[in-house]
Design a protein around this motif. Structure first.
Motif, PDB file in Angstrom:
ATOM      1  N   MET A 172       0.848  -1.185   0.000  1.00  0.00           N
ATOM      2  CA  MET A 172       0.000   0.000   0.000  1.00  0.00           C
ATOM      3  C   MET A 172       0.885   1.236   0.000  1.00  0.00           C
ATOM      4  N   ASP A 173       0.693   2.098  -1.015  1.00  0.00           N
ATOM      5  CA  ASP A 173       1.567   3.250  -1.155  1.00  0.00           C
ATOM      6  C   ASP A 173       0.862   4.559  -0.799  1.00  0.00           C
ATOM      7  N   GLY A 174      -0.235   4.504   0.053  1.00  0.00           N
ATOM      8  CA  GLY A 174      -0.872   5.730   0.494  1.00  0.00           C
ATOM      9  C   GLY A 174      -2.094   6.084  -0.323  1.00  0.00           C
ATOM     10  N   ILE A 175      -2.624   7.281  -0.044  1.00  0.00           N
ATOM     11  CA  ILE A 175      -3.859   7.738  -0.695  1.00  0.00           C
ATOM     12  C   ILE A 175      -3.532   8.759  -1.776  1.00  0.00           C
ATOM     13  N   THR A 176      -4.174   8.610  -2.918  1.00  0.00           N
ATOM     14  CA  THR A 176      -4.071   9.590  -3.998  1.00  0.00           C
ATOM     15  C   THR A 176      -5.474  10.085  -4.325  1.00  0.00           C
ATOM     16  N   PHE A 177      -5.556  11.166  -5.095  1.00  0.00           N
ATOM     17  CA  PHE A 177      -6.845  11.742  -5.464  1.00  0.00           C
ATOM     18  C   PHE A 177      -6.932  11.850  -6.978  1.00  0.00           C
ATOM     19  N   MET A 178      -8.020  11.327  -7.537  1.00  0.00           N
ATOM     20  CA  MET A 178      -8.190  11.341  -8.984  1.00  0.00           C
ATOM     21  C   MET A 178      -8.519  12.744  -9.494  1.00  0.00           C
ATOM     22  N   ASN A 179      -9.310  13.513  -8.711  1.00  0.00           N
ATOM     23  CA  ASN A 179      -9.718  14.870  -9.117  1.00  0.00           C
ATOM     24  C   ASN A 179      -9.341  15.880  -8.035  1.00  0.00           C
ATOM     25  N   PRO A 180      -8.062  16.109  -7.797  1.00  0.00           N
ATOM     26  CA  PRO A 180      -7.653  17.008  -6.709  1.00  0.00           C
ATOM     27  C   PRO A 180      -8.095  18.456  -6.908  1.00  0.00           C
ATOM     28  N   GLY A 181      -8.487  18.812  -8.127  1.00  0.00           N
ATOM     29  CA  GLY A 181      -8.922  20.186  -8.389  1.00  0.00           C
ATOM     30  C   GLY A 181     -10.135  20.599  -7.573  1.00  0.00           C
ATOM     31  N   PHE A 182     -10.938  19.629  -7.158  1.00  0.00           N
ATOM     32  CA  PHE A 182     -12.130  19.951  -6.359  1.00  0.00           C
ATOM     33  C   PHE A 182     -11.774  20.524  -4.984  1.00  0.00           C
ATOM     34  N   PHE A 183     -10.537  20.317  -4.540  1.00  0.00           N
ATOM     35  CA  PHE A 183     -10.144  20.869  -3.237  1.00  0.00           C
ATOM     36  C   PHE A 183     -10.176  22.393  -3.223  1.00  0.00           C
ATOM     37  N   TRP A 184     -10.166  23.018  -4.421  1.00  0.00           N
ATOM     38  CA  TRP A 184     -10.280  24.479  -4.467  1.00  0.00           C
ATOM     39  C   TRP A 184     -11.621  24.957  -3.882  1.00  0.00           C
ATOM     40  N   LEU A 185     -12.612  24.064  -3.862  1.00  0.00           N
ATOM     41  CA  LEU A 185     -13.920  24.433  -3.329  1.00  0.00           C
ATOM     42  C   LEU A 185     -13.863  24.726  -1.830  1.00  0.00           C
ATOM     43  N   PHE A 186     -12.817  24.224  -1.152  1.00  0.00           N
ATOM     44  CA  PHE A 186     -12.684  24.523   0.272  1.00  0.00           C
ATOM     45  C   PHE A 186     -12.517  26.024   0.520  1.00  0.00           C
ATOM     46  N   LEU A 187     -12.071  26.763  -0.503  1.00  0.00           N
ATOM     47  CA  LEU A 187     -11.944  28.220  -0.357  1.00  0.00           C
ATOM     48  C   LEU A 187     -13.290  28.894  -0.178  1.00  0.00           C
TER      49      LEU A 187
END
Length: 333
Positions: free
Chosen positions: A1-16
């Protein structure tokens, strides 16, 4: 297991947008909560006042729901990466070592032979994907280890190299080269290489070095030649002491560099001169870089989607907010 990745990390901009919502909620708070002026609040103390203080939890639930939804949209997933390497084009190498008495000279520490053994073992360790063999020679020559992929066998063979009376003393460069060629002539490897090391002048053997190098060229074998020994004078063994050890005497160092250069040039190799332990190690490092093996690496990715728990969490927070707003905190218009 090499950790967690995100397929659509661009959605994190919504946290703004969350700080904006919080600011807007605080600014509009008075307008969202109707007020009534009364002369006394005694009749409203108790359970209703506690519920009123807890009402901001509705907005907290909404923020948590939005946060979980953003993470779900970003598609978190764990990835298990496995790889498989395959040698696509290997190299067969034979190390041909002079084991005449002069290899006990002390211009390298503790002597030429021991210095060579240490460097040669490191070279073998650095070639995990190649087959390597070992030839030793003096006036005669023999194969100590045929070309093999078993590095433990090769390293053990190198460690066991020593000066003894098995071979007639002398320096038969042609014998050492011809024997190494014989080990490689049937090889189907992409590249065939001989590393020939000597510390003297060809003075014996029934095969001439020039003839052996012609044969090497005919079979497409590249020869790297190494002359080992300081320039000037060194302590050479000249006889036995009463205690069974060697008697050493300062003598001039003689290496037929012209011959070694000729062999290397004819076969497409290169000549090196090792005058110290450090220079000998650098020579093997350079040969290691000159002769590279093509490795194909296949990577396999196994993804496990992790967005579902966050989507469920978002739904639970929304249901909690809607349920409380329409029951406990139901308002009248």
């Amino acid at each position: 297991m090499d950790g967690i990745t995100f397929m659509n990390p661009g959605f994190f901009w919504l946290f703004l947008a969350l700080p904006v919502l919080i600011t807007y909620h605080i600014w509009k708070r008075k307008e969202q909560t109707p007020t009534l002026k009364m002369s006394s609040l005694a009749g409203f103390k108790g359970k209703s006042s506690i519920l009123a203080k807890l009402k901001p939890i509705l907005f907290v639930f909404r923020l948590l729901a939005l946060s979980a939804m953003i993470v779900a949209l970003a598609r978190p997933r764990t990835v298990d990466i496995s790889s498989k390497t395959k040698t696509t084009k290997g190299i067969d190498i034979v190390i041909s070592v002079d084991v005449s008495a002069s290899m006990l000279a002390r211009d390298l520490r503790p002597n030429r032979m021991e210095a060579l053994k240490e460097v040669a073992k490191k070279f073998v360790e650095a070639r995990p994907n190649d087959r390597i063999g070992l030839v030793v020679y003096a006036a005669e020559a023999y194969t100590k280890t045929p070309v093999t992929s078993d590095k433990a066998i090769v390293e053990a063979a190198i460690e066991s190299v020593k000066y003894d009376n098995v071979l007639k003393d002398g320096t038969g460069i042609g014998m050492g080269l011809a024997t190494a060629v014989n080990r490689l002539k049937e090889s189907k490897a992409k590249s065939k290489v001989i590393i020939l090391l000597t510390d003297g002048v060809n003075n014996t053997g029934f095969i001439e070095p020039e003839t052996a190098s012609d044969i090497a060229k005919e079979f497409g074998i590249k020869v790297y030649t190494i002359g080992i020994g300081t320039k000037g004078r060194a302590e050479f063994p000249v006889g036995y002491a009463p205690n069974g050890g060697f008697v050493f005497k300062m003598m001039p160092v003689e290496i037929d560099e012209q011959l070694l250069k000729s062999i290397a040039d004819k076969t497409g190799g290169k000549y090196f001169r090792a005058t110290s332990n450090n220079s000998l190690e650098k020579i093997y490092d350079e040969i290691n870089k000159l002769e590279t093996t093509e490795i194909e690496e296949l990577k396999f990715y196994d993804y496990d989607e992790q967005f579902r728990p966050f989507a469920i969490l978002a739904a639970l927070f929304l249901l909690a907010e809607i349920g409380l707003r329409t029951t406990v905190y139901r308002s009248f218009i």
